[in-house]
Every structure is written in C-alpha cells, then in structure tokens.
Design a protein around this motif. Structure first.
Motif, mmCIF file in Angstrom:
data_model
loop_
_atom_site.group_PDB
_atom_site.id
_atom_site.type_symbol
_atom_site.label_atom_id
_atom_site.label_comp_id
_atom_site.label_asym_id
_atom_site.label_seq_id
_atom_site.Cartn_x
_atom_site.Cartn_y
_atom_site.Cartn_z
ATOM 1 N N ALA A 99 31.992 -8.699 42.826
ATOM 2 C CA ALA A 99 31.131 -9.294 41.694
ATOM 3 C C ALA A 99 29.740 -9.294 42.126
ATOM 4 C CB ALA A 99 31.702 -10.721 41.250
ATOM 5 N N VAL A 100 29.567 -9.138 43.250
ATOM 6 C CA VAL A 100 28.054 -9.060 43.943
ATOM 7 C C VAL A 100 27.752 -7.621 44.318
ATOM 8 C CG1 VAL A 100 26.454 -9.874 45.826
ATOM 9 C CG2 VAL A 100 28.369 -11.338 45.005
ATOM 10 N N THR A 101 28.576 -6.917 44.493
ATOM 11 C CA THR A 101 28.248 -5.510 45.085
ATOM 12 C C THR A 101 28.314 -4.127 44.105
ATOM 13 O OG1 THR A 101 30.283 -5.111 46.271
ATOM 14 C CG2 THR A 101 28.674 -6.213 47.735
ATOM 15 N N LEU A 102 29.212 -4.664 43.110
ATOM 16 C CA LEU A 102 29.581 -3.675 42.007
ATOM 17 C C LEU A 102 29.455 -4.268 40.843
ATOM 18 C CD1 LEU A 102 30.518 -0.491 42.008
ATOM 19 C CD2 LEU A 102 32.757 -1.639 41.590
ATOM 20 N N PRO A 103 28.148 -4.824 40.464
ATOM 21 C CA PRO A 103 28.112 -5.693 39.230
ATOM 22 C C PRO A 103 28.531 -5.018 38.020
ATOM 23 C CG PRO A 103 25.790 -4.980 40.182
ATOM 24 C CD PRO A 103 26.908 -4.638 41.147
ATOM 25 N N ARG A 104 28.517 -3.454 37.942
ATOM 26 C CA ARG A 104 28.742 -2.813 36.592
ATOM 27 C C ARG A 104 30.157 -2.978 36.437
ATOM 28 N NH1 ARG A 104 30.807 2.532 37.952
ATOM 29 N NH2 ARG A 104 30.287 2.861 40.120
ATOM 30 N N ALA A 105 30.911 -3.370 37.305
ATOM 31 C CA ALA A 105 32.458 -3.625 37.019
ATOM 32 C C ALA A 105 33.151 -4.614 37.661
ATOM 33 C CB ALA A 105 33.140 -2.278 37.558
ATOM 34 N N GLY A 106 32.751 -4.980 38.933
ATOM 35 C CA GLY A 106 33.207 -5.969 39.740
ATOM 36 C C GLY A 106 32.862 -7.323 38.977
ATOM 37 N N ASN A 107 33.490 -8.262 39.137
ATOM 38 C CA ASN A 107 33.058 -9.469 37.944
ATOM 39 C C ASN A 107 33.721 -10.867 38.411
ATOM 40 O OD1 ASN A 107 35.659 -10.168 36.189
ATOM 41 N ND2 ASN A 107 35.787 -7.933 36.616
ATOM 42 N N ILE A 108 33.210 -11.887 37.890
ATOM 43 C CA ILE A 108 33.843 -13.219 37.506
ATOM 44 C C ILE A 108 33.626 -13.489 35.883
ATOM 45 C CG2 ILE A 108 33.888 -14.147 39.919
ATOM 46 C CD1 ILE A 108 31.227 -15.769 38.814
ATOM 47 N N VAL A 142 41.694 -11.170 47.166
ATOM 48 C CA VAL A 142 40.903 -12.316 46.488
ATOM 49 C C VAL A 142 39.289 -12.427 46.939
ATOM 50 C CG1 VAL A 142 40.355 -15.029 46.211
ATOM 51 C CG2 VAL A 142 42.784 -14.012 45.866
ATOM 52 N N ALA A 143 39.417 -12.051 48.368
ATOM 53 C CA ALA A 143 37.935 -11.814 48.993
ATOM 54 C C ALA A 143 37.285 -10.742 48.491
ATOM 55 C CB ALA A 143 38.009 -11.990 50.483
ATOM 56 N N VAL A 144 37.977 -9.501 48.212
ATOM 57 C CA VAL A 144 37.386 -8.230 47.774
ATOM 58 C C VAL A 144 36.866 -8.598 46.192
ATOM 59 C CG1 VAL A 144 37.978 -6.046 47.000
ATOM 60 C CG2 VAL A 144 38.560 -6.780 49.382
ATOM 61 N N ALA A 145 37.770 -9.229 45.551
ATOM 62 C CA ALA A 145 37.518 -9.411 44.358
ATOM 63 C C ALA A 145 36.270 -10.236 43.896
ATOM 64 C CB ALA A 145 38.719 -10.264 43.264
ATOM 65 N N PHE A 146 36.091 -11.337 44.683
ATOM 66 C CA PHE A 146 34.662 -12.046 44.468
ATOM 67 C C PHE A 146 33.525 -11.310 45.154
ATOM 68 C CE2 PHE A 146 37.413 -15.635 44.078
ATOM 69 C CZ PHE A 146 36.571 -16.293 42.878
ATOM 70 N N ALA A 147 33.766 -10.597 46.178
ATOM 71 C CA ALA A 147 32.644 -9.708 46.818
ATOM 72 C C ALA A 147 32.049 -8.634 45.913
ATOM 73 C CB ALA A 147 33.163 -8.888 47.931
#
Length: 579
Positions: free
Chosen positions: A81-90, A74-79
């Motif tokens: 969203a900040v560090t890999l904006p092209r794919a990581g997400n909320i 869960v911590a990685v998923a939220f992180a």
C-alpha cells in the motif's frame, strides 16, 4: 528449429541479462537447450514473491523472524500500500488463499469491495441510457467499500501467529520515513498525472509543491497514510471502518459524487468461502470461488485441455495455441452469463467445473478451424477487471502458503485520495455490468448476474491459485492483468505440468489470450511468425499486443521442502526473495 529473439525492452532485456541468447519459442518444440535455461531463485526455507522488492523483503524478514506464511502475507499487503500505490492498497480489496500444511486444508478469504447501500442498478447510465465510463471509473461513485483491512485482520486472526501491530509496523515505517522513488514508480505517477491532479488531495501526495514530478532517487513520504496505518495498528479494523478515517473517506467520496457513508464502512465484512477445486493430469488445482470468476474458468479451461496431448503438441505450437484459444472463448462466453456474487445469484460452479462439461466443450472445438465468437453463446446451464491489480505468493519453511491477489482496479484506482488519510480509493464499481451486454474497461461483457445492487460484490477475474501434489503445496501463483489474469495463470500451470518448464521459464514464456469478445487472439512478442501463420490459416484474427500479466510464483519441492521462485520479468520492480 525456428527461434525468435524478443525485442529489446520487452522480455528480451531479461533474457539477455540472464544470458539467454535465443529463447526457443517456436511452434515445433517445447525443448529448451540446457545451456539456455532460465534459473529460478532458490531458498532452503521460505520465500516471498511480490511485484515490489521492498515489500517482498519485508515478508522475507517476517519469515526469518519465525513468522508463518500468513504473517508475512499480511505484512506484504500493508507494505505494498506504501511502495506500490498504483495497485497495492488499503483502499481496495481482493482474495486470499491460505494453505495450512498441518491440517492439509486450504481456505479462501473474500475481501472484495462491496457496493454501498446507496448504489443502484442504473447508477452509471447517462440521460440517453448509455454507460458512462467516466463516472464508473473516475468519480467518487466509482468506489466500492474497501475490504483489504478487514480481510487482512481475518487472515491473521485465524491463521497467523504474530501480533497485528507487529506485521503493520514495517509499512508504517516506510510511509513515515519515505521510500526511494524508482524509475517505474516515477513513470507510473507521471502517466496518470491527468487523473491524479483531478483531486487536490491526491496531487498533494503524488506531486511536489507546484505540481513538480517526483524523479527517480527522490524520497516519497506519505505522512497521512502513516497516520492511518498507526490507527489501524492500534485499533484494529475499527481504526479504518469507524471513527475519523471512515468519516473522512465517506466525506471525500460523497464530495466527488459517490454514495459511501460511514454506515457502509462500519458494515463491511470479509467472508470465508470454500475454494474451487479441480484436477489436471494428477495434480490438484485449488483456486478462488465466486465472486471471482478466476478459479471457475481456470479449472474449466484446464478440464477441457486435459483431453488433448498438449505436451506432445508442443509449447506455444500452432496446434496448442489453437486449442487453448477455443477453450478460452467458450469459458469467457459462460463468464458473461453465469458469474456474479454468489450471495445474490446462483452460480453453477459444479456444472462449469465438471469433467462432463469439459467433454461437451471439446465436442464444440474443431482441431482445424477457429469458431467465430459470434457463433458461441453461453452454454444452456441452470440459471445461475484490472491491469493494475497486484499479486504476491508466500511459502514458509513448514509448507504453509499464501496466494493473494488484490486491487484498486485501474492504475491508482479512481485517483481519489481521501483528504487527511492518505488512502487511495478504488474504482471497482466499474467491474459490475453497468449495462448488460456493454463491455467494461477490460472489454469484458457481463449480464444480469453481475448487475449493480446494494451490498453486492462485483465480479472479478482475480485468480490466486495453488497446485498441490500428493496433498502438499507444489505451486503458488497468481497475476494482475484484468481480463487476462485467468489465461496468464493457466499458462504458467500448463508450462510447468505439460511442458516441463521450471518456474522461471514458465513465468517468462510468451503468452496468448482470447476472451470471446472481441474476437481476436492476442499474442505477445516472441510467438514465432510460423506459428502466427498456422493460427491465421485456422481462422484466428491474431493481434500482437503489449505484455500480459506479472506472475509472482513459488514452486515447493514436496520431498525436500526447498523452494524455487520467480518474479515475472514483465514488471521491473518485482522481486522474489528467500532465506
């Protein structure tokens, strides 16, 4: 024995960096000289493998503090969203597999986006009745209701051990204090400038004053996203799905031509589903069920290939690739007809994943000749994606594991940041079949089973997967790659089981892909010219194209508990870290 060196700038750079002069990728043999082996990352306790290093290290630190695999995930998923904006997400959604070592059970969480209530079957057809890809990809209408925040809460609440605010805190810090822009991040933003500048709210986040680009070494602060993450940390999912954030998202989407309402946001619910399961040469394969097509077709293809002596034929030999391609074509044809949201259509999962059906598939495969795709139709069973997805894998010291794949679809999703929230919205509505028989952005053809309907979840190729040995987690893997996710995960598993590769070698080896339509066998650089000629002689239209996938994989030794991991060298910022 034929050898071929990878081109500089592809996997060659990685191979040279770790001291491999000539990786063996010839058709004759799967043998790797011991001096040429690629070594995975090793750790004694736990490990995180993710597509971005800062996020991976945050997950590793959570494990070191005593958190379990779900806390770290869960911590990685939220992180991300900040560090890999092209794919990581909320602002998107996805799928998570969780293995509980104590009970031996594996759980599947579906937090895929949902079509808003105002969506309709023909919403992406123009006046001439043709599919309008600009509307389904780059407008407010492209966005489904996001599921990531609700999915992460469900995971932590049911299977985690730490407090919600504690696992979100690192992401808030990164958004508030800023991250150092890497060359990869700078390049990806610049590559999508046209789409990101379309919306003023988006340009304000990803470009400096006056539209100047961020350069490597610059600091990217995302203050609005930090504010949204703080609300989520303090209020739980209600801080996202209700109140000012939900209203801002709905307002931004509607102003851009979409139909998401605050009521759609408040109504979103993730779902616990039963994973799909199969066996491959005495290993148990556990993967994601519909509305992901990934698990069904991964097991379907493995079942078909289990009837051949793949190990003896050789890794990436002409014979092996031919059989893989023929099985892939049959599976992707079935995908076009039968796969969709199981809450709306009856998906024949048991039939597609049965060993009997695999035997029927093998009867359709010639060892000597490629069957033209035009001659392949979906099987007569009972009636019833994106390059810039990202995957991470986590294993903790107790053998608990997380395999998570989530996405906003294409690079930076629809390109729309909801003003004041920092939330970049997905364009997952394109994963529906806008018009039966018409390919989506990844060339995938769909039918009525994946037609748009209010409240429905679009079909996906995401394939978060675990392989178990004697009931214990042996491999955790997954990948981005749109239509090629399924075949990418397939080849990692086969490389390890059939060809005896370690997890790093399995992640690095050249890949192939066939998805039925278009009728071409896609290969990466590194497949020998002799092998290509064998395939062409069998009737395959071989196409050399760019690298496929970005696997993040962890192998756990069931006897010692030690973990070995590897991040795919195809993406430069990825990292596997352990403690």
């Amino acid at each position: 024995m034929n050898k071929r060196i990878f081109k500089t700038g592809s996997i060659a750079a990685f191979a040279l960096a770790v001291g491999i002069s000539q990786p063996v990728m010839a058709q004759e043999s799967a043998f790797f000289d011991p001096m040429d082996r690629i070594h995975p990352v090793w750790a004694e306790n736990g490990m995180v493998s993710a597509q971005e290093r800062l996020a991976a290290e945050i997950g590793r630190d959570i494990l070191a503090k005593g958190g379990n695999a779900v806390d770290a995930g869960v911590a990685v998923a939220f992180a991300l969203a900040v560090t890999l904006p092209r794919a990581g997400n909320i602002g998107g959604g996805g799928f998570m597999l969780i293995h509980d070592a104590k009970t031996g059970q594996t759980h599947a969480i579906d937090y895929r986006e949902m079509a808003p209530q105002g969506a309709s079957r023909d919403m992406f057809l123009n006046a001439a009745g043709d599919a309008d890809s600009d509307r389904s990809l780059y407008s407010g209408a492209a966005s489904g209701v996001p599921g990531t925040v609700a999915g992460m809460k469900l995971a932590l609440e049911n299977y985690g051990s730490m407090e919600w605010a504690e696992v979100i805190a690192p992401a808030i810090r990164l958004a508030e204090e800023g991250i150092t822009v890497t060359p990869e991040l700078a390049d990806s933003i610049e590559a999508e400038r046209e789409h990101l500048e379309k919306f003023r709210s988006t340009a304000a986040v990803f470009f400096k004053e006056g539209g100047e680009a961020y350069r490597p070494g610059d600091r990217l602060v995302q203050a609005d996203l930090a504010k949204t993450l703080k609300k989520i940390a303090a209020e739980g999912p209600d801080g996202f799905y209700k109140g000012e954030v939900a209203e801002a998202i709905a307002k931004a989407v509607q102003e851009a031509g979409g139909v998401i309402t605050p009521e759609d946001m408040a109504a979103y619910k993730p779902i616990l589903r039963e994973p799909v399961r199969g066996t491959y040469r005495s290993y148990e394969v556990v993967s994601m069920p519909p509305p992901s097509s990934g698990g069904v077709h991964l097991i379907q293809i493995l079942n078909a290939l289990e009837g051949y002596p793949i190990g003896a034929l050789g890794q990436n030999s002409g014979e092996t690739i031919h059989l893989m391609a023929e099985a892939m074509k049959l599976a992707y044809a079935d995908r076009s007809e039968y796969l969709g949201d199981p809450d709306f259509v009856d998906v024949p999962v048991e039939a597609l994943t049965s060993k009997d059906y695999a035997a029927e598939m093998r009867r359709k495969i010639s060892a000597d000749f490629a069957t033209p795709s035009v001659m392949i139709k979906p099987a007569g069973l009972a009636p019833y994606e994106s390059d810039q997805t990202t995957h991470f894998s986590v294993v903790d010291k107790d053998g608990n594991a997380v395999s998570n794949t989530y996405t906003i679809n294409l690079n930076y999703g629809s390109g729309l940041v909801a003003a004041g929230t920092g939330v970049l919205m997905n364009n997952e509505m394109d994963d529906f079949s806008a018009k039966p028989g018409v390919p989506n952005a990844f060339g995938l053809v769909g039918g009525d089973a994946n037609a748009i309907a209010p409240g429905k979840r679009p079909l996906s190729s995401m394939t978060p997967t675990m392989v178990l040995k004697d009931g214990k987690v042996w491999l955790v893997t997954g990948s981005p790659g749109g239509a090629r996710i399924i075949t990418t995960v397939l080849q990692v598993i086969m490389n390890m089981i059939d060809h005896g590769m370690n997890v790093a070698e399995a992640s690095t080896a050249p890949r192939v892909h066939h998805q039925w339509l278009p009728d071409e066998l896609r290969v990466e650089e590194g497949i020998s010219i002799d092998t290509v000629r064998v395939l062409q002689a069998k009737g395959h239209a071989v196409a050399l194209k760019e690298a496929m996938g970005s696997t993040q994989s962890i192998m756990r030794d069931p006897e010692t508990g030690s973990v070995y991991g590897a991040s795919d060298p195809r993406r430069p910022d990825a990292a596997t870290v352990g403690y």
